[in-house]
Design a protein around this motif. Structure first.
Motif, PDB file in Angstrom:
ATOM      1  N   SER A 360       0.828  -1.211   0.000  1.00  0.00           N
ATOM      2  CA  SER A 360       0.000   0.000   0.000  1.00  0.00           C
ATOM      3  C   SER A 360       0.862   1.261   0.000  1.00  0.00           C
ATOM      4  O   SER A 360       0.601   2.213  -0.752  1.00  0.00           O
ATOM      5  N   GLU A 361       1.903   1.262   0.810  1.00  0.00           N
ATOM      6  CA  GLU A 361       2.772   2.437   0.872  1.00  0.00           C
ATOM      7  C   GLU A 361       3.504   2.651  -0.441  1.00  0.00           C
ATOM      8  O   GLU A 361       3.619   3.786  -0.923  1.00  0.00           O
ATOM      9  N   GLU A 364       1.151   3.990  -3.139  1.00  0.00           N
ATOM     10  CA  GLU A 364       0.879   5.416  -2.935  1.00  0.00           C
ATOM     11  C   GLU A 364       2.039   6.262  -3.432  1.00  0.00           C
ATOM     12  O   GLU A 364       1.838   7.298  -4.072  1.00  0.00           O
ATOM     13  N   HIS A 367       1.952   6.354  -7.163  1.00  0.00           N
ATOM     14  CA  HIS A 367       0.721   6.937  -7.718  1.00  0.00           C
ATOM     15  C   HIS A 367       0.032   5.972  -8.679  1.00  0.00           C
ATOM     16  O   HIS A 367      -0.219   6.283  -9.834  1.00  0.00           O
ATOM     17  N   GLN A 370      -3.142  -0.258  -6.017  1.00  0.00           N
ATOM     18  CA  GLN A 370      -2.391  -1.402  -5.515  1.00  0.00           C
ATOM     19  C   GLN A 370      -2.541  -2.619  -6.421  1.00  0.00           C
ATOM     20  O   GLN A 370      -1.582  -3.367  -6.623  1.00  0.00           O
TER      21      GLN A 370
END
Length: 424
Positions: A360-361, A364, A367, A370
């Motif tokens: 998830s990180e 992010e 951009h 997932q």
């Protein structure tokens, strides 16, 4: 398009992985007409031969789209194919009049096809003989580039500054003759696909993701057709309410009877009998025609002959011996649902929690969604049953075995190694 429109479109190109704030976004320019007008519908061998020659002589990539009659007709066949290429202009082909487009596909061999949401159109295109050797998917490109809205209309507006009219997307494309407003809509769907492709290629290059996108596009183009679903009746909406095997047999019999009628009449199965009605009959096990008629979905609008065929299907299911009743749905291959992991295997649950957080990180930071960075199913499988000897190469091999592309392995592999290691 006029020169002024092209200048406006160029000036409104947004290459930031999404639209700018509303206070700085220029108003989109309505795109109302194809630049060469609405092309005639190609429905004869002679007209098709001229299109094939024109597109073979054209240059650059080929914009391709297809319209189906989902919700109206049986199956997912194409009822209109739209194409555009520099030097050839646009073409609208009627697959009813020209059911074999193998010659067109052959003429385009080696050319890149541009599609929006390619996996939706490729099955119906293959059915009429069209298959790309390479492609560029503008929807997937938008996802990888980080655009929050990736429908064709949103992408054309955010990237090129034009507004497409999308009012005919869900019409019955099997209608003949096709109304002029529908044909205009269809031609406009490929009008700017080449421009959109070029702009997205530049944006992916800017973000360092172009090679990632090419791997994804190659995987789509080379993927074999999906195999037929096993026991498709099990996907009846509301099936989770059906618990007993006899009730499952009713669903199966009604589903198969409905499918035969829908195929014979060439209509969507849902127009013959709704899923909700099938489930109601399975739960109630009606004893006779009167009891069936009282159930939701089997009301007065249905003729007696129809009701009799549905009750006959129910009776067939009720008469089956125990040995022929369907078994409860088999657990899909792979790990159990994650909600049960804490009880079944706490260590695996800890691995999954760490892996999900890391993915998830990273998504992010990159951009992108997932699921485009790595499929959730792949993460679950690796966490449930990690390599016995935990090394980077072992994790990479495992990811590759589950179908992950090279760029995904490079990005996600190190994260999973750490998640699998720190949570054991």
């Amino acid at each position: 398009m006029t020169d002024a429109q092209e200048t406006a479109a160029d000036s409104s190109l947004r290459t930031t992985g999404g639209a700018p704030p509303d206070d700085v976004a220029p108003a989109p320019i309505p795109l109302l007409e194809p630049r060469e007008g609405i092309p005639p519908v190609v429905a004869s061998d002679d007209a098709l031969a001229r299109v094939v020659a024109a597109f073979a002589a054209g240059t650059g990539p080929v914009a391709v789209d297809a319209e189906r009659a989902s919700g109206y007709r049986y199956g997912q066949r194409a009822y209109l194919v739209q194409l555009r290429r520099d030097g050839a202009g646009s073409a609208l082909i009627d697959p009813v009049g020209c059911p074999d487009l193998t010659g067109l596909s052959t003429a385009l061999t080696g050319s890149e096809w541009i599609l929006h949401a390619a996996t939706q159109d490729l099955p119906c295109l293959r059915d009429i003989g069209m298959a790309p050797t390479s492609l560029f998917d503008t929807e997937l490109a938008g996802r990888l580039a980080g655009f929050p809205r990736v429908g064709l209309g949103a992408m054309v507006e955010n990237v090129l500054g034009y507004a497409l009219e999308k009012g005919h997307s869900a019409v019955d494309w099997s209608t003949r003759p096709l109304p002029e407003p529908w044909l205009r809509y269809a031609a406009l769907d490929v009008e700017l696909l080449i421009d959109l492709r070029d702009a997205l290629e530049d944006e992916l290059e800017r973000q360092g993701k172009l090679e990632w996108a090419r791997e994804e596009f190659d995987a789509i183009a080379s993927a074999p057709p999906a195999p037929p679903r096993m026991d498709p009746w099990r996907r009846t909406s509301g099936m989770h309410k059906v618990r007993r095997r006899r009730q499952m047999a009713v669903v199966r019999e009604l589903w198969n009877a409905r499918d035969q009628v829908a195929q014979r009449r060439d209509v969507s199965p849902g127009k013959v009998l709704g899923d909700a009605a099938i489930v109601e009959a399975a739960l109630a096990l009606p004893a006779n025609l009167q009891a069936l008629t009282a159930l939701p979905g089997f009301g007065h609008r249905m003729g007696r002959r129809q009701l009799e065929q549905w009750q006959a299907a129910v009776e067939r299911a009720k008469a089956l011996p125990e040995s022929e009743l369907p078994q409860p749905g088999q657990q899909p291959a792979g790990p159990p649902p994650p909600r049960s992991w804490a009880d079944k295997d706490p260590a695996a649950a800890a691995r999954l929690s760490a892996a999900r957080a890391a993915v998830s990180e990273l998504a992010e930071r990159l951009h992108m969604p997932q699921e485009n960075l790595i499929t959730p199913d792949t993460v679950r499988r690796v966490c449930w049953e990690p390599p016995k000897i935990l090394t980077p190469s072992a994790v990479e091999d495992t990811l590759a075995a589950y179908g992950a592309r090279n760029w995904q392995i490079e990005q996600v592999g190190p994260l999973l190694v750490r998640a699998l290691d720190t949570s054991t």
